[in-house]
Design an enzyme around this catalytic site. Sequence first.
Site, PDB file in Angstrom:
ATOM      1  N   GLU A  50      30.733  29.623 -33.814  1.00 43.15           N
ATOM      2  CA  GLU A  50      29.962  30.641 -33.094  1.00 43.15           C
ATOM      3  C   GLU A  50      28.576  30.832 -33.703  1.00 43.15           C
ATOM      4  O   GLU A  50      27.596  31.003 -32.988  1.00 43.15           O
ATOM      5  CB  GLU A  50      30.725  31.969 -33.046  1.00 43.15           C
ATOM      6  CG  GLU A  50      31.873  31.974 -32.060  1.00 43.15           C
ATOM      7  CD  GLU A  50      31.416  31.646 -30.637  1.00 43.15           C
ATOM      8  OE1 GLU A  50      30.272  31.965 -30.276  1.00 43.15           O
ATOM      9  OE2 GLU A  50      32.209  31.054 -29.898  1.00 43.15           O
ATOM     10  N   TYR A 133      27.918  40.273 -30.444  1.00 42.78           N
ATOM     11  CA  TYR A 133      28.400  39.061 -29.781  1.00 42.78           C
ATOM     12  C   TYR A 133      29.401  38.307 -30.667  1.00 42.78           C
ATOM     13  O   TYR A 133      30.505  37.962 -30.231  1.00 42.78           O
ATOM     14  CB  TYR A 133      27.243  38.121 -29.390  1.00 42.78           C
ATOM     15  CG  TYR A 133      27.798  36.779 -29.001  1.00 42.78           C
ATOM     16  CD1 TYR A 133      28.368  36.605 -27.746  1.00 42.78           C
ATOM     17  CD2 TYR A 133      27.862  35.729 -29.919  1.00 42.78           C
ATOM     18  CE1 TYR A 133      28.978  35.408 -27.405  1.00 42.78           C
ATOM     19  CE2 TYR A 133      28.470  34.536 -29.593  1.00 42.78           C
ATOM     20  CZ  TYR A 133      29.020  34.369 -28.337  1.00 42.78           C
ATOM     21  OH  TYR A 133      29.637  33.203 -28.014  1.00 42.78           O
ATOM     22  N   ASP A 151      27.519  36.071 -23.791  1.00 46.26           N
ATOM     23  CA  ASP A 151      26.462  35.164 -24.269  1.00 46.26           C
ATOM     24  C   ASP A 151      25.567  34.789 -23.081  1.00 46.26           C
ATOM     25  O   ASP A 151      25.770  35.265 -21.953  1.00 46.26           O
ATOM     26  CB  ASP A 151      27.058  33.924 -24.964  1.00 46.26           C
ATOM     27  CG  ASP A 151      27.467  32.852 -23.968  1.00 46.26           C
ATOM     28  OD1 ASP A 151      27.779  33.205 -22.802  1.00 46.26           O
ATOM     29  OD2 ASP A 151      27.454  31.668 -24.325  1.00 46.26           O
TER      30      ASP A 151
END
Length: 305
Positions: A50, A133, A151
């Site tokens: 990520e 996020y 996202d």
Amino acid sequence: MTAPTRPTGPLSDASGEDLHTPVIDWFDEHARDLPWRHPDAGAWAVMVSEFMLQQTPVNRVLPVYEQWLARWPRPADLAKDAPGEAVRAWGRLGYPRRALRLHGAAVAITERHGGDVPTDHAQLLALPGIGEYTAAAVASFAYGQRHPVLDTNVRRVFARAVTGVQYPPNATTAAERRLARALLPESESTAARWAAASMELGALVCTAKNETCHRCPIAAQCAWRLAGKPEHDGPPRKGQTYAGTDRQVRGKLLAVLREAHVPVPQSALDRVWDEPVQRGRALDGLVADGLVEPLPGGLYRLPLT
Ligand code: SF4
């Protein structure tokens, strides 16, 4: 005269439930086989992916990701190394502050959580360098929890399919967060699948340019397509220029330091960019960001602490 108000809420009649099943079924059939999605990948691998994927495409991330996990299979392994080693291993992924932030998160995981990536969303969010996020993505993808994961790709799918506009706003808005929460499936496991599936749809089908609606599982419900694909009439979209920017100069300076395993003199850095004012500004920025450590005698290296 009053300016027209841009829509902020859903325009489509499609409810979340109308979207979940087709998007998840599509994902089951078409999802890319990516190493961080393997059931045994583990939360650290998901977290590393990520961090890397936030501003870098999958094909560039894959080799660096593999090397990273081979070298640092657990957070404690990375925490033991100098932050400069993380910057070196980051290679050419760009936005190298992410490497420092990932190193900082690994240190905190080691010190506060016994070396295991925490499962709790609030604890994830409390780690240094982890924003809304990433905390939601790790909790969802690694631990199968129910969180809106917003996202760029998901935001574009929601903007088109539900709100009926071509592009989402430049920065995430409260209205988008509300919409993402409203669309979240009730069941935890379905919510986690939905997060991954809607993201993949944006990456593979509902792309920023040349979206392939004929391959899209929600084409029949898509508000933007049904409205005849009106052109974007919001603020200009942020460009991705690179050549000639300070970012490019920073990249060139860091490349010299990554290659050198000993401190380098100023003259070695001066060779990579002719314009001295911009070069100096880029180097100062790297030092201020903690990516480069100045040493006595006009030498520079990647940070040791
Ligand atoms: S129909 Fe086209 S624009 Fe609408 S969500 Fe699918 S790919 Fe995107």
